[in-house]
Design a protein around this motif. Sequence first.
Motif, PDB file in Angstrom:
ATOM      1  N   ASP A 137      17.725  -2.081  25.520  1.00 26.29           N
ATOM      2  CA  ASP A 137      16.726  -2.263  26.571  1.00 26.29           C
ATOM      3  C   ASP A 137      15.988  -3.594  26.532  1.00 26.29           C
ATOM      4  N   THR A 141      16.092 -13.537  25.836  1.00 25.69           N
ATOM      5  CA  THR A 141      15.586 -14.515  26.805  1.00 25.69           C
ATOM      6  C   THR A 141      15.763 -15.949  26.346  1.00 25.69           C
ATOM      7  N   SER A 254       5.147  -2.213  39.253  1.00 26.01           N
ATOM      8  CA  SER A 254       5.696  -2.926  38.096  1.00 26.01           C
ATOM      9  C   SER A 254       4.589  -3.591  37.294  1.00 26.01           C
ATOM     10  N   ALA A 275      10.884 -13.401  36.117  1.00 24.57           N
ATOM     11  CA  ALA A 275      12.034 -12.544  35.844  1.00 24.57           C
ATOM     12  C   ALA A 275      12.635 -11.948  37.107  1.00 24.57           C
ATOM     13  N   ARG A 276      12.147 -12.383  38.265  1.00 27.23           N
ATOM     14  CA  ARG A 276      12.629 -11.863  39.556  1.00 27.23           C
ATOM     15  C   ARG A 276      12.494 -10.339  39.605  1.00 27.23           C
ATOM     16  N   ASN A 277      11.316  -9.885  39.122  1.00 27.68           N
ATOM     17  CA  ASN A 277      10.907  -8.478  39.186  1.00 27.68           C
ATOM     18  C   ASN A 277      11.744  -7.545  38.306  1.00 27.68           C
ATOM     19  N   ASP A 278      12.427  -8.106  37.297  1.00 26.78           N
ATOM     20  CA  ASP A 278      13.105  -7.281  36.314  1.00 26.78           C
ATOM     21  C   ASP A 278      12.114  -6.970  35.184  1.00 26.78           C
ATOM     22  N   ASN A 280      12.357  -5.294  32.301  1.00 25.70           N
ATOM     23  CA  ASN A 280      12.788  -5.525  30.921  1.00 25.70           C
ATOM     24  C   ASN A 280      12.703  -6.995  30.548  1.00 25.70           C
ATOM     25  N   THR A 281      13.181  -7.856  31.445  1.00 25.91           N
ATOM     26  CA  THR A 281      13.116  -9.293  31.176  1.00 25.91           C
ATOM     27  C   THR A 281      11.666  -9.764  31.132  1.00 25.91           C
TER      28      THR A 281
END
Length: 292
Positions: A137, A141, A254, A275-278, A280-281
């Motif tokens: 998960d 980076t 989020s 993170a473009r709305n990710d 986990n990132t």
Amino acid sequence: MQGGVSGFQNAPVTRAVVLASGLLFVVFSAQRRARALVLSHQGIVKNFRLWKLFASGFAFQSTPELLFGVYLLYYFRVFERQIGSNKYSVFSLFTISVSLLLEILSLVLLKDTNYLSTLACGPYGLIFASFIPFFLDIPVTSRFRIFGVNFSDKSFIYLAGLQLLLSSGKRSLIPGICGLIAGSLYRLNVLGIRRMKMPQVIASFFARIFAPSSGGSSRPSRSLVGNMSSHTSRAVQNNQPSGFAPVVEPPESSIAMLVSMGFDGNAARQALMRARNDINTATNILLEAQTR
């Protein structure tokens, strides 16, 4: 690496495990009885010493094992913030219990051989079970090279785990493997374990006891979030990508999830944009920013 705000804010279960490990280690070391904590077929199966089984599940035998174990427990508190203390308590009890059962089974199966007579003690089950969600998960980076060897921002956690896994040779190797199996069983949702929760009465009782003195609430106070170091915000802000791709405003759900894990709201918004709305990132970006 750090897991959000410093300390055990929003991580009372982790705090309880760390305190139990430290206190039991001090008590048994002061009495020079640390060797009595190791799991053995004679002590567990034949003599049926339940107190020893409980103590062996939390107390480390040596100082190096304690240092690496507590470091990993402290880092993995990010998972408690992510899924909540109630579910994390189920995860902890399940992985520690299953790991101990597997360790006892290994002692029974190997009792007539010279390969194994005792096993290392400590919360190996919880620690190495946590490597399953850490591997699956938490994204990488950043990568870097040291003396020609490739590393990532997750490498130091793996190295600490490897040190703990091999700290006592085969005596610690088997508990570590049992912990990985327990974590895999939880991940596979065996017996629907991932849907289970602790009774609210029990959860509230332990939250009041082991929560930090700033309050037992599972949500961070506004003053705490507001007082978070602005260093995280600056670190995330400085890493904003340059280019012409449109920036999508992160959804409030989020941002709220990251804030519930202990991160500053503004830093969470910036990390999500990067993170473009990710999620986990974004989580890993915030964790990395905390270490700078």
